[in-house]
Scaffold this motif. Structure first.
Motif, PDB file in Angstrom:
ATOM      1  N   ARG A  64       0.828  -1.198   0.000  1.00 47.10           N
ATOM      2  CA  ARG A  64       0.000   0.000   0.000  1.00 47.10           C
ATOM      3  C   ARG A  64       0.863   1.249   0.000  1.00 47.10           C
ATOM      4  NH1 ARG A  64      -3.161  -3.052   3.692  1.00 47.10           N
ATOM      5  NH2 ARG A  64      -2.216  -1.912   5.458  1.00 47.10           N
ATOM      6  N   LYS A  65       1.976   1.209   0.764  1.00 49.64           N
ATOM      7  CA  LYS A  65       2.862   2.380   0.805  1.00 49.64           C
ATOM      8  C   LYS A  65       3.521   2.608  -0.541  1.00 49.64           C
ATOM      9  CE  LYS A  65       4.631   5.749   3.137  1.00 49.64           C
ATOM     10  NZ  LYS A  65       3.793   6.829   3.667  1.00 49.64           N
ATOM     11  N   VAL A  66       3.906   1.561  -1.232  1.00 50.04           N
ATOM     12  CA  VAL A  66       4.524   1.694  -2.558  1.00 50.04           C
ATOM     13  C   VAL A  66       3.524   2.306  -3.542  1.00 50.04           C
ATOM     14  CG1 VAL A  66       5.433   0.402  -4.532  1.00 50.04           C
ATOM     15  CG2 VAL A  66       6.214  -0.129  -2.223  1.00 50.04           C
ATOM     16  N   ALA A  67       2.280   1.838  -3.501  1.00 50.25           N
ATOM     17  CA  ALA A  67       1.252   2.393  -4.384  1.00 50.25           C
ATOM     18  C   ALA A  67       1.008   3.869  -4.084  1.00 50.25           C
ATOM     19  CB  ALA A  67      -0.036   1.587  -4.237  1.00 50.25           C
ATOM     20  N   GLU A  68       1.019   4.245  -2.823  1.00 51.95           N
ATOM     21  CA  GLU A  68       0.822   5.651  -2.433  1.00 51.95           C
ATOM     22  C   GLU A  68       1.945   6.517  -2.973  1.00 51.95           C
ATOM     23  OE1 GLU A  68       0.868   8.321   1.689  1.00 51.95           O
ATOM     24  OE2 GLU A  68       0.496   6.169   1.809  1.00 51.95           O
ATOM     25  N   LEU A  69       3.206   6.034  -2.852  1.00 49.98           N
ATOM     26  CA  LEU A  69       4.360   6.809  -3.311  1.00 49.98           C
ATOM     27  C   LEU A  69       4.342   6.963  -4.835  1.00 49.98           C
ATOM     28  CD1 LEU A  69       7.139   5.335  -0.986  1.00 49.98           C
ATOM     29  CD2 LEU A  69       6.055   7.584  -0.815  1.00 49.98           C
ATOM     30  N   ARG A  70       3.964   5.927  -5.513  1.00 51.43           N
ATOM     31  CA  ARG A  70       3.885   6.031  -6.981  1.00 51.43           C
ATOM     32  C   ARG A  70       2.819   7.055  -7.393  1.00 51.43           C
ATOM     33  NH1 ARG A  70       6.985   2.298  -9.455  1.00 51.43           N
ATOM     34  NH2 ARG A  70       7.505   0.395  -8.316  1.00 51.43           N
ATOM     35  N   GLY A  71       1.772   7.106  -6.625  1.00 60.51           N
ATOM     36  CA  GLY A  71       0.767   8.105  -6.908  1.00 60.51           C
ATOM     37  C   GLY A  71       1.274   9.513  -6.656  1.00 60.51           C
ATOM     38  N   GLN A  72       2.297   9.703  -5.845  1.00 54.51           N
ATOM     39  CA  GLN A  72       2.902  11.013  -5.577  1.00 54.51           C
ATOM     40  C   GLN A  72       4.023  11.325  -6.559  1.00 54.51           C
ATOM     41  OE1 GLN A  72       3.890  10.216  -1.469  1.00 54.51           O
ATOM     42  NE2 GLN A  72       2.144  11.458  -0.728  1.00 54.51           N
ATOM     43  N   GLY A  73       4.251  10.470  -7.539  1.00 57.72           N
ATOM     44  CA  GLY A  73       5.257  10.739  -8.562  1.00 57.72           C
ATOM     45  C   GLY A  73       6.617  10.157  -8.277  1.00 57.72           C
ATOM     46  N   VAL A  74       6.734   9.288  -7.245  1.00 56.72           N
ATOM     47  CA  VAL A  74       8.038   8.681  -6.928  1.00 56.72           C
ATOM     48  C   VAL A  74       8.165   7.415  -7.763  1.00 56.72           C
ATOM     49  CG1 VAL A  74       9.506   7.739  -5.133  1.00 56.72           C
ATOM     50  CG2 VAL A  74       7.923   9.602  -4.606  1.00 56.72           C
ATOM     51  N   LYS A  75       9.259   7.334  -8.517  1.00 57.68           N
ATOM     52  CA  LYS A  75       9.460   6.180  -9.387  1.00 57.68           C
ATOM     53  C   LYS A  75      10.577   5.258  -8.912  1.00 57.68           C
ATOM     54  CE  LYS A  75       7.798   8.699 -13.465  1.00 57.68           C
ATOM     55  NZ  LYS A  75       8.121   9.185 -14.834  1.00 57.68           N
ATOM     56  N   ASP A  76      11.670   5.839  -8.373  1.00 57.43           N
ATOM     57  CA  ASP A  76      12.829   5.022  -7.977  1.00 57.43           C
ATOM     58  C   ASP A  76      12.609   4.516  -6.542  1.00 57.43           C
ATOM     59  OD1 ASP A  76      15.235   3.778  -7.843  1.00 57.43           O
ATOM     60  OD2 ASP A  76      16.447   5.616  -7.731  1.00 57.43           O
ATOM     61  N   LEU A  77      11.948   3.364  -6.416  1.00 56.18           N
ATOM     62  CA  LEU A  77      11.664   2.789  -5.093  1.00 56.18           C
ATOM     63  C   LEU A  77      11.366   1.301  -5.236  1.00 56.18           C
ATOM     64  CD1 LEU A  77       8.052   3.628  -3.914  1.00 56.18           C
ATOM     65  CD2 LEU A  77       8.793   3.695  -6.278  1.00 56.18           C
ATOM     66  N   PHE A  78      11.456   0.579  -4.129  1.00 55.68           N
ATOM     67  CA  PHE A  78      11.039  -0.819  -4.078  1.00 55.68           C
ATOM     68  C   PHE A  78      10.889  -1.230  -2.612  1.00 55.68           C
ATOM     69  CE2 PHE A  78      15.593  -1.065  -3.739  1.00 55.68           C
ATOM     70  CZ  PHE A  78      15.844  -2.109  -2.858  1.00 55.68           C
ATOM     71  N   ALA A  79      10.072  -2.282  -2.379  1.00 59.81           N
ATOM     72  CA  ALA A  79       9.816  -2.800  -1.027  1.00 59.81           C
ATOM     73  C   ALA A  79      10.650  -4.055  -0.791  1.00 59.81           C
ATOM     74  CB  ALA A  79       8.338  -3.111  -0.850  1.00 59.81           C
ATOM     75  N   ILE A  80      11.307  -4.117   0.375  1.00 62.19           N
ATOM     76  CA  ILE A  80      12.132  -5.279   0.755  1.00 62.19           C
ATOM     77  C   ILE A  80      11.213  -6.386   1.267  1.00 62.19           C
ATOM     78  CG2 ILE A  80      13.967  -6.085   2.271  1.00 62.19           C
ATOM     79  CD1 ILE A  80      15.085  -3.256   2.263  1.00 62.19           C
TER      80      ILE A  80
END
Length: 267
Positions: A173-189
Motif C-alpha cells: 500500500r505504501k509503494v502504491a501511495e508513493l507512486r501516486g505522488q510521482g516517486v518512481k525510484d523505489l522498491f519494497a524489501i
C-alpha cells in the motif's frame, strides 16, 4: 520469875522467826508449793530410764555486724584477700582464669590469602560481523573468559528509505501511495531481507546527495523518510582470562579468523 517469862518470850520469837525464814533458813516448803514455784511445770517429762536425756545446746547469740574502720580493722584469715573499702567485688575465680587463659593464649595467625592469578589479554582487530558473532559466542561459553566488543563501521554509502511497514500488505500500500505522488525510484524489501517490509528510496555515495533526495521527496508530500549510513562494519574484540587458558584459546582462533589481526589490549 520475871526472868523466865522474858526468856520464854524470846525463845518463842526465835522459833517463829526460824519457822518463817526470817533468819535465812526455814522449813522445807510442801510439794504443792514447790510445783507452784517452778518455771514451766508443763514441760516436765518423766523418763522411764531407757531414753537418754536430751542434750542441752547452749544458745549462741549472733554478734552484731560491725563496720570495719580504722578503730575496728577487719579480721583477715590466712590466705584471704580483703578488698579495700569502696572497691568493686572481685570477679569469680573461674572468670579470672578464663581471662588469664585468653591473655596468655597465642594469637592465631591470619589465614594466608590465596591471590588469584593475574588475567592475560588478547585482542583481535578487523573481525567481520559473522566471525565476530562466532568468536564472542565461543568466548562466553568458556568459564573464566571475559569479552569486550568495539564495532567500527567504515561508511561507504547513505541509504534513503521509509522504515518497515510491518507486513507485506502494508508495504505494498505504501509503494502504491508513493507512486501516486510521482516517486518512481523505489522498491519494497521482502520478508526475508535484512530489513523486512522497508521501502527503499535510493542509495547515495555522499551525505549531501542523500539529504537532497529527502528534500525532493518531501516537496512531493512524502513523509517519514529516514537516512541511514551504510558501510563495512568490523569489530575489535578483547578477551581476558587466566594466562594458560587464554593462550590455548587464542592460538586456536588465530588460524580461523580471515582478515583479522592480533592487536595490543587497551588499558
Amino acid at each position: 520469875m520475871r526472868f523466865l517469862i522474858i526468856l520464854l518470850l524470846l525463845i518463842n520469837v526465835l522459833v517463829l522467826a526460824a519457822w518463817q525464814g526470817w533468819l535465812g533458813e526455814g522449813q522445807s516448803p510442801s510439794e504443792p508449793q514447790r510445783l507452784t514455784n517452778q518455771l514451766h511445770p508443763e514441760r516436765i517429762r518423766l523418763l522411764d530410764g531407757t531414753e537418754p536425756p536430751p542434750a542441752r545446746v547452749p544458745a549462741v547469740e549472733a554478734a552484731p555486724a560491725v563496720e570495719p574502720s580504722v578503730d575496728n580493722p577487719p579480721v583477715v584469715l590466712p590466705g584471704e584477700v580483703v578488698a579495700p573499702q569502696g572497691a568493686e567485688p572481685a570477679e569469680p575465680a573461674n572468670e579470672a582464669l578464663a581471662v588469664a587463659d585468653t591473655e596468655t593464649a597465642p594469637a592465631q595467625e591470619p589465614a594466608t590469602e590465596v591471590l588469584a592469578a593475574p588475567l592475560a589479554c588478547v585482542a583481535f582487530d578487523g573481525v567481520g560481523d559473522e566471525q565476530a558473532a562466532l568468536l564472542m559466542g565461543d568466548a562466553l561459553a568458556q568459564p573464566g573468559l571475559q569479552t569486550k566488543d568495539e564495532p567500527t563501521m567504515e561508511v561507504t554509502s547513505w541509504w534513503v528509505h521509509i522504515p518497515s511497514q510491518g507486513s507485506r500488505e502494508a508495504a505494498d500500500r505504501k509503494v502504491a501511495e508513493l507512486r501516486g505522488q510521482g516517486v518512481k525510484d523505489l522498491f519494497a524489501i521482502g520478508e526475508r531481507g535484512a530489513r523486512p517490509f522497508t521501502v527503499s528510496l535510493g542509495l547515495f555515495k555522499s551525505a549531501e546527495s542523500a539529504a537532497e533526495q529527502r528534500r525532493r521527496l518531501e516537496k512531493r508530500g512524502v513523509t517519514g523518510i529516514a537516512i541511514e549510513e551504510r558501510g563495512n562494519t568490523t569489530h575489535r574484540i578483547e578477551v581476558r582470562g587466566p594466562d594458560e587458558q587464554l593462550a590455548g584459546w587464542a592460538s586456536d582462533w588465530s588460524g580461523r579468523l580471515d582478515g583479522a589481526t592480533k592487536a595490543e589490549c587497551l588499558p
